[in-house]
Design an enzyme around this catalytic site. Sequence first.
Site, PDB file in Angstrom:
ATOM      1  N   ASP A 242     -38.329 -18.431  33.591  1.00 51.56           N
ATOM      2  CA  ASP A 242     -37.196 -18.022  34.424  1.00 51.56           C
ATOM      3  C   ASP A 242     -36.175 -17.237  33.614  1.00 51.56           C
ATOM      4  O   ASP A 242     -35.368 -16.484  34.164  1.00 51.56           O
ATOM      5  CB  ASP A 242     -36.542 -19.238  35.069  1.00 51.56           C
ATOM      6  CG  ASP A 242     -37.528 -19.858  36.045  1.00 51.56           C
ATOM      7  OD1 ASP A 242     -38.393 -20.645  35.593  1.00 51.56           O
ATOM      8  OD2 ASP A 242     -37.480 -19.506  37.233  1.00 51.56           O
ATOM      9  N   ASN A 252     -38.168 -22.526  31.352  1.00 52.09           N
ATOM     10  CA  ASN A 252     -39.112 -22.553  32.483  1.00 52.09           C
ATOM     11  C   ASN A 252     -38.992 -23.908  33.176  1.00 52.09           C
ATOM     12  O   ASN A 252     -38.201 -24.762  32.772  1.00 52.09           O
ATOM     13  CB  ASN A 252     -40.537 -22.279  31.990  1.00 52.09           C
ATOM     14  CG  ASN A 252     -41.510 -22.050  33.136  1.00 52.09           C
ATOM     15  OD1 ASN A 252     -41.231 -21.259  34.048  1.00 52.09           O
ATOM     16  ND2 ASN A 252     -42.647 -22.726  33.136  1.00 52.09           N
ATOM     17  N   LYS A 253     -39.799 -24.094  34.180  1.00 52.87           N
ATOM     18  CA  LYS A 253     -39.759 -25.307  35.007  1.00 52.87           C
ATOM     19  C   LYS A 253     -39.751 -26.573  34.158  1.00 52.87           C
ATOM     20  O   LYS A 253     -40.461 -26.662  33.147  1.00 52.87           O
ATOM     21  CB  LYS A 253     -40.971 -25.282  35.946  1.00 52.87           C
ATOM     22  CG  LYS A 253     -41.093 -26.430  36.908  1.00 52.87           C
ATOM     23  CD  LYS A 253     -39.833 -26.691  37.729  1.00 52.87           C
ATOM     24  CE  LYS A 253     -39.382 -25.491  38.540  1.00 52.87           C
ATOM     25  NZ  LYS A 253     -38.033 -25.667  39.119  1.00 52.87           N
TER      26      LYS A 253
HETATM   27  O1  MRU Z   1     -37.799 -23.582  40.929  1.00 52.99           O
HETATM   28  P1  MRU Z   1     -38.809 -22.480  41.038  1.00 52.99           P
HETATM   29  O2  MRU Z   1     -39.995 -22.858  41.864  1.00 52.99           O
HETATM   30  O3  MRU Z   1     -38.190 -21.177  41.479  1.00 52.99           O
HETATM   31  O4  MRU Z   1     -39.312 -22.295  39.544  1.00 52.99           O
HETATM   32  C1  MRU Z   1     -40.305 -21.342  39.260  1.00 52.99           C
HETATM   33  C2  MRU Z   1     -40.734 -21.391  37.840  1.00 52.99           C
HETATM   34  O5  MRU Z   1     -40.255 -22.162  37.050  1.00 52.99           O
HETATM   35  C3  MRU Z   1     -41.741 -20.376  37.410  1.00 52.99           C
HETATM   36  O6  MRU Z   1     -42.527 -20.873  36.368  1.00 52.99           O
HETATM   37  C4  MRU Z   1     -40.983 -19.143  36.908  1.00 52.99           C
HETATM   38  O7  MRU Z   1     -40.109 -18.668  37.886  1.00 52.99           O
HETATM   39  C5  MRU Z   1     -41.888 -18.064  36.501  1.00 52.99           C
HETATM   40  S1  MRU Z   1     -42.555 -17.315  37.912  1.00 52.99           S
HETATM   41  C6  MRU Z   1     -43.418 -15.984  37.678  1.00 52.99           C
END
Ligand code: MRU
Length: 361
Positions: A242, A252-253
């Site tokens: 992100d 990231n997540k």
């Molecule tokens: O909370 P989200 O579902 O928007 O989180 C998404 C992620 O963490 C993805 O790994 C990240 O955006 C990369 S997407 C190409």
Amino acid sequence: MRVAGTPHRTIALARDGWSVEVIDQTALPHRFELIRLTSSAEAARAIRDMVVRGAPLIGATAAYGMALALRDDPTDRCLYAAARALVATRPTAVNLGRAVRAMLDHLRAVSPRQRVAAAYARAGALCEEDVAANRALGGHGLAILRGLAERNGGGPVNVLTHCNAGWLATVDWGTALAPVYLAAREGVPVHVWVTETRPRNQGALTAWELSHEGVPHTFTVDNAAGHLMRLGKVDVVLVGTDRTTAAGDVCNKIGTYLLAAAARDNHLPFYAAVPGPSIDWETDDSAAIPIEERQAREVTHVAGLDGDERAATVRVAPDGTPIANFGFDITPARLVTGLITERGVAGASREGLRGLYPDGA
Ligand code: MRU
């Protein structure tokens, strides 16, 4: 990519030529439904409520949200108000602010009478740039998967991914899954371990899109990842981001850091797929990244289908128990084998990124 054999993108202009059609990701993986966004407020709500999600898609939706705002009122006042409202929807993905800034930079110089057309054109161009970047990034990641397949004597490459960094998170192709889709199309054998990704279960979106593309995969709970690595069932960990700092730290997540730590302990490569717009050139220190905290209800309750295939939500936590719900975490650059970008694979460091982006993105 394909849904039941038909190519789709996550976001596109509707047939009327002005409203914006998106896939309702809160209905997946159980129902595939398109909804139309008809105002900037609806675009902002879709981002906030995760009807659309994934860093690149959030940016694309915000860009169209600006165009929708100007349709109602093309003045400077409305332009800046829409920008502020859209940027405030979710704090962590840098793509959101980047897309809004790109729209503002472009539209400031355009007279109000010409702004609507200019805004739609710029939003469309940003979407095309996303598709092209992910396709190029996929090619660089494919080379890594090909190398691992050769090492495995042609046996399948076991990729472990987290959350959803597939085409649903972008306009098309995805980031971490773009190499996987290219591998599948080019006959490189690949199997994907898909982590559930509590609390919002974005892994179910990943499993859904992989199944529609015919890519072999297995859905598993988050806590199984380390065990799978120790059993030798994982060749590479491949995730999205992100926001990646100028120094190569990967936000990231939530849960990504644990995967990177387990990968390091098992001598496995850990790559993040990082399109240029996900690099935050203004942030060196990952501690400065705002980490989204979401509602407790996402943790206390689980939504799904009941035995009669009807939508149901059940509480899994004791009533009234205190909850923490951080959306993202930081994987320090030292745990990252490489950053796969549309320009090639960079070392996870300031020097590595600058080598590919001498002037920033
Ligand atoms: O909370 P989200 O579902 O928007 O989180 C998404 C992620 O963490 C993805 O790994 C990240 O955006 C990369 S997407 C190409």
